[in-house]
Design an enzyme around this catalytic site. Structure first.
Site, PDB file in Angstrom:
ATOM      1  N   ASP A  32      -6.911  94.599  55.661  1.00  0.00           N
ATOM      2  CA  ASP A  32      -7.754  94.994  56.790  1.00  0.00           C
ATOM      3  C   ASP A  32      -8.892  93.987  56.967  1.00  0.00           C
ATOM      4  O   ASP A  32      -9.739  93.848  56.093  1.00  0.00           O
ATOM      5  CB  ASP A  32      -8.344  96.385  56.511  1.00  0.00           C
ATOM      6  CG  ASP A  32      -9.160  96.907  57.678  1.00  0.00           C
ATOM      7  OD1 ASP A  32      -8.541  97.434  58.621  1.00  0.00           O
ATOM      8  OD2 ASP A  32     -10.398  96.765  57.663  1.00  0.00           O
ATOM      9  N   TYR A  60     -15.944  90.245  60.665  1.00  0.00           N
ATOM     10  CA  TYR A  60     -16.139  89.929  59.239  1.00  0.00           C
ATOM     11  C   TYR A  60     -16.222  88.415  59.001  1.00  0.00           C
ATOM     12  O   TYR A  60     -16.613  87.979  57.919  1.00  0.00           O
ATOM     13  CB  TYR A  60     -15.015  90.507  58.358  1.00  0.00           C
ATOM     14  CG  TYR A  60     -14.824  92.010  58.445  1.00  0.00           C
ATOM     15  CD1 TYR A  60     -15.780  92.824  59.045  1.00  0.00           C
ATOM     16  CD2 TYR A  60     -13.689  92.616  57.912  1.00  0.00           C
ATOM     17  CE1 TYR A  60     -15.590  94.196  59.138  1.00  0.00           C
ATOM     18  CE2 TYR A  60     -13.498  93.994  57.997  1.00  0.00           C
ATOM     19  CZ  TYR A  60     -14.453  94.772  58.619  1.00  0.00           C
ATOM     20  OH  TYR A  60     -14.270  96.120  58.703  1.00  0.00           O
ATOM     21  N   LYS A  80      -9.659  93.473  64.166  1.00  0.00           N
ATOM     22  CA  LYS A  80     -10.383  94.324  65.131  1.00  0.00           C
ATOM     23  C   LYS A  80     -11.118  93.462  66.145  1.00  0.00           C
ATOM     24  O   LYS A  80     -11.597  92.373  65.797  1.00  0.00           O
ATOM     25  CB  LYS A  80     -11.411  95.205  64.392  1.00  0.00           C
ATOM     26  CG  LYS A  80     -10.840  95.876  63.164  1.00  0.00           C
ATOM     27  CD  LYS A  80     -11.825  96.792  62.454  1.00  0.00           C
ATOM     28  CE  LYS A  80     -11.263  97.224  61.116  1.00  0.00           C
ATOM     29  NZ  LYS A  80     -11.545  96.321  60.004  1.00  0.00           N
ATOM     30  N   HIS A 111     -13.158  97.820  67.520  1.00  0.00           N
ATOM     31  CA  HIS A 111     -13.986  98.040  66.325  1.00  0.00           C
ATOM     32  C   HIS A 111     -15.034  99.144  66.535  1.00  0.00           C
ATOM     33  O   HIS A 111     -15.274  99.952  65.646  1.00  0.00           O
ATOM     34  CB  HIS A 111     -14.679  96.717  65.950  1.00  0.00           C
ATOM     35  CG  HIS A 111     -15.070  96.617  64.520  1.00  0.00           C
ATOM     36  ND1 HIS A 111     -15.085  95.425  63.832  1.00  0.00           N
ATOM     37  CD2 HIS A 111     -15.462  97.538  63.616  1.00  0.00           C
ATOM     38  CE1 HIS A 111     -15.463  95.634  62.587  1.00  0.00           C
ATOM     39  NE2 HIS A 111     -15.697  96.912  62.430  1.00  0.00           N
TER      40      HIS A 111
END
Ligand SMILES: NC(=O)c1ccc[n+]([C@@H]2O[C@H](COP(=O)([O-])OP(=O)(O)OC[C@H]3O[C@@H](n4cnc5c(N)ncnc54)[C@H](OP(=O)(O)O)[C@@H]3O)[C@@H](O)[C@H]2O)c1
Length: 283
Positions: free
Chosen positions: A48, A53, A78, A111
């Protein structure tokens, strides 16, 4: 008895491994590369990540370096809150694919339901972004679509225009914050609940009562909590950059929690202070 190789069947028929490996706050570069490589080596088959990120490139590099066939790995990413309309969402999809140098994404999530920039008309933003995601499915760039941090009113609005139904809702969920309302909504709409921060980003270890259960089952607190998630029917996404913990967090299949111990953990709801959600979630 469950096994690490088990899958849930999503409402679109796609199968998803029941345990995922989280990568939020995993720094891009060597740490992300090595931790994902380690995760794949010990048996995780579901990773994931997210554009937000900043580590998609290293995550994908580790997937390639593992030499595991791409179709044996389930990869989620996402769309960040800069995907605000159809065009910016399409660009964001292509940016993720290009960063990862991959042909397709297994699961793409919105997200956050409620970026500040479009908050007064979140319904239109999510509908437009979803339309771009649906186009990505049509073009073979994405296999399945889902959401994260959505509450029932966000999903109700999305259903007004979505041609492809969301198969997953990834939410903050752990014994201290069980989010029963949205979990029930997900279940009623055939949406799989993915439990993010399944260990409360480490906070769960402050609940002393879990240590008694760990002793009883001769497993660690992390294993007890992750096993609880699985027995609830959730899909937990534990994150770690520590090799021993990465391995520890998949050793969940040589024991099971008895019903009374499941009920005991259920009663830990509220054991910690309520989670503070970022501003991008407005309930
Ligand atoms: N959709 C969203 O909005 C959203 C938001 C948050 C998270 N997520 C996803 O969910 C994943 C997991 O959530 P999370 O990162 O918040 O946290 P988590 O998995 O609940 O907890 C991770 C923390 O616990 C530590 N840890 C892991 N295993 C441990 C063990 N066996 N014993 C002791 N400590 C342990 C880790 O330390 P070390 O890493 O130092 O070992 C890290 O500090 C994320 O990585 C991300 O993929 C999604």
């Amino acid at each position: 008895m469950m096994e690490l190789s088990d899958t849930y069947q999503l409402s679109n028929g796609v199968r998803i491994p029941i345990l995922g490996f989280g990568t939020w706050q995993t720094p891009d570069g060597e740490i992300a590369f090595e931790s994902v490589k380690k995760a794949l080596r010990v048996g995780y088959r579901h990773i994931d990540t997210a554009a937000a990120y900043g580590n998609e490139a290293s995550v994908a590099k580790a997937i390639k370096a593992s030499k595991i066939p791409r179709n044996k790995i389930f990869l989620t990413t996402k769309l960040n809150s800069d995907a605000l309309d159809y065009d910016s969402a399409k660009q964001a999809i292509d940016r993720s694919l290009s960063k990862m140098n991959l042909d397709y994404i297994d699961l793409l999530l919105i997200h956050w339901p409620n970026p500040l920039a479009t908050r007064p008309h979140f319904e239109e933003r999510n509908a437009a972004v979803w339309q771009a995601m649906e186009a990505g499915v049509g073009e073979g760039k994405i296999k399945s679509l889902g959401v994260a941090n959505f509450q029932s009113h966000h999903l109700d609005a999305l259903y007004q225009s979505a041609k492809i139904k969301p198969v997953v809702n990834q939410i903050y969920c752990n014994p201290s914050d069980q989010q029963e309302t949205i979990v029930a909504y997900n279940r009623a709409h055939d949406i799989l609940t993915e439990a993010y921060s399944p260990l409360g980003t480490g906070e769960i270890f402050r609940i002393k009562a879990l240590e008694d259960l760990a002793r009883k089952y001769q497993h660690t607190v992390a294993q007890i909590v992750l096993r609880w998630h699985l027995q609830k029917g959730y899909l937990p996404l534990p994150k770690s950059v520590t090799p021993t913990r990465i391995e520890e967090n998949i050793k969940l299949f040589d024991f099971s929690l008895q019903d009374d111990d499941m009920a005991f953990i259920d009663r830990l709801h509220g054991a910690l202070l309520p989670h503070k959600f970022p501003d991008q979630v407005q309930f």
